[in-house]
Each structure stands twice: as structure tokens, then as C-alpha cells.
Scaffold this active site. Structure first.
Site, PDB file in Angstrom:
ATOM      1  CE  LYS A  35      53.233  55.785  -1.391  1.00 43.29           C
ATOM      2  NZ  LYS A  35      52.268  54.945  -2.127  1.00 43.29           N
ATOM      3  CE  LYS A  64      47.901  51.182   0.499  1.00 45.10           C
ATOM      4  NZ  LYS A  64      48.539  52.052  -0.501  1.00 45.10           N
ATOM      5  CB  ILE A  68      45.705  32.065  -1.542  1.00 42.17           C
ATOM      6  CG1 ILE A  68      46.472  31.912  -2.851  1.00 42.17           C
ATOM      7  CG2 ILE A  68      44.212  32.120  -1.795  1.00 42.17           C
ATOM      8  CD1 ILE A  68      46.234  30.568  -3.523  1.00 42.17           C
ATOM      9  CB  THR A  71      49.380  33.960  -4.514  1.00 36.66           C
ATOM     10  OG1 THR A  71      48.673  32.877  -5.081  1.00 36.66           O
ATOM     11  CG2 THR A  71      49.582  35.050  -5.544  1.00 36.66           C
TER      12      THR A  71
END
Ligand code: C5P
Length: 229
Positions: A35, A64, A68, A71
Site C-alpha cells: 500500500k 482517498k 468534483i 477532476t
């Protein structure tokens, strides 16, 4: 069918990228999935992702994302070029939809965060989130994210059983941070479970960070985790 070894995701959260590189060298024979979070990604993320891919590793990019739709869509389309395996976005339906549009036909799985697990009811009040028990709201957000096209969810190991009771999570991935092997420090984690408890509850993958990268003997720690499964 994945082996236990392939279901362990090690979070690379060292401050120095060189430390993370060294760790991946040390764990090379044991760990296939890493990760990479915001903190590491902003340092030299694109090159680091290529470095991991060249070593034949899978990548969970934990950004995370929340923005909008246009984007999100364009960002996810760009990230798709990196051959990322898992990517996190916030679980709002419009965001999940945009991420799914952006990933086009790649195999990248879009995983939705319902609420950050450090949030409690009073944090949700401050964010003007509707009233109700947080666990119920987690289920509602999870179901909405899945309807919007999410491939899976990020959840606390203590929520996995409840999430698995929803019909809509059948066939969807559940990935759990908040994992502490027996006899390791909790750090700032409060609601934790052991690796085998998380899998027993129905998790597909576990994410382990500090117990491994802060360990004096990371290889032995990973071997212990894998042996316990
Ligand atoms: O606590 P630990 O170091 O094992 O955390 C592993 C990773 O999982 C970290 O990168 C952290 O950002 C993430 N995490 C999370 N949600 C939590 C706990 C940890 O996304 N509740």
C-alpha cells in the site's frame, strides 16, 4: 485462488522512500502487495509505483480521492497508466461513478471509503452528516457506493461481518486496515483485530503498516503473521 501470502498488504509509510525501498527488498520473498499512501505518493509516487511494478508487486494506491467528477475522472484515467491494482476514493456515489468512468477498461479496483475510521458520531455532526448510528450509516454508504459501481470497500475489521450481511457485498472486495497481530502495540489504533480475526469475519485482504515497517525484524514479523493465518 489466492494464498494467504497474497492477501497481506504491507503499508509503506516510512518517511524516507529509501527506507521503503529497503523494506521491499528485505520482504521480497514474502510480500507481493504494497500500500502506497498520500505521504509516500507525493514524494516520488510515479517512479516508486514503477519501481514496485518492476519488482512484480501489486500496488494499492491509497489516495482517498474526493473532488468534483471531472477532476476525479481525469485523475483516475491518469493513474490507470500506472497499472495500479487498488485505488481508494471516498464512498460518495458521484465520486465512485466518476472513478469508475475514469478507470475505463483497466483492471484497477475502485475501493470506497465509507467513513474514515477515526471519525466518531461527533465528527459526523461537525461535518453535518445526517443523524443516526454510525454503523447504520456505514452500511448505507457502503450500499450506495456499491450501487455506484465500487469494486469493494475499505472497512474496519470490526465492521466486516455487518458489511458481509448485506446482499450487495457478495462478490465485492473488503480490505481492512486496523490490524494488529497478537502482542503488538496498538499505536493510535483503537478498534483493531488480529489478521485471522479479520479473515474469519470475511475480509479479503488485510493491511498492516507499523507492526511491520517499524519492526526491528520486519521479515520475522511478516513470517509470524503468515504463520498465524
Ligand atoms: O496502523 P497501521 O500502521 O497498521 O496502518 C496501516 C495503514 O492503514 C496506514 O497507511 C493508515 O493510513 C491506514 N489506515 C486507514 N484507516 C485506519 C487505520 C489505518 O486507512 N483506520
Amino acid at each position: 485462488m489466492l494464498s494467504n501470502k497474497d492477501k497481506l498488504i504491507v503499508a509503506l509509510d516510512s518517511k524516507e522512500l529509501d527506507d521503503s525501498r529497503r523494506l521491499t527488498d528485505e520482504l521480497d520473498s514474502l510480500v507481493s502487495f504494497y500500500k502506497v499512501g498520500l505521504r509516500t505518493f507525493v514524494t516520488d509516487g510515479f517512479n516508486f509505483a514503477s519501481y514496485l511494478k518492476n519488482k512484480g508487486k501489486r500496488i494499492f494506491l491509497d489516495l482517498k480521492l474526493f473532488d468534483i467528477q471531472s477532476t476525479i475522472e481525469e485523475t483516475v484515467a491518469k493513474l490507470s497508466n500506472l497499472d495500479i491494482d487498488f485505488l481508494t476514493v471516498h464512498g460518495d456515489p458521484s465520486i465512485v461513478e466518476a472513478a469508475v468512468m475514469g478507470k475505463k477498461n483497466t483492471n484497477m479496483k475502485i475501493l470506497a471509503v465509507t467513513f474514515l475510521t477515526n471519525q466518531n458520531r461527533s465528527d459526523l455532526d461537525l461535518s453535518l452528516i445526517k443523524k443516526g448510528d454510525i454503523r447504520k450509516l456505514v452500511l448505507e454508504r457502503a450500499a450506495n457506493a456499491i450501487s455506484a459501481g465500487a469494486d469493494g470497500l475499505i472497512a474496519s475489521p470490526l465492521e466486516v461481518k455487518l458489511l458481509r450481511s448485506l446482499k450487495c457485498t457478495a462478490g465485492k472486495l473488503i480490505v481492512t486496515p486496523g490490524i494488529r497481530p497478537k502482542n503488538t502495540s496498538f499505536g493510535d489504533q483503537k478498534r483493531v483485530a488480529t489478521p485471522s480475526e479479520a479473515f474469519d469475519a470475511g475480509a479479503d485482504y488485510i493491511v498492516v503498516g507499523r507492526p511491520i515497517w517499524q519492526s526491528k525484524y520486519p521479515k520475522i514479523t511478516v513470517e509470524r503473521i503468515l504463520n498465524d493465518l
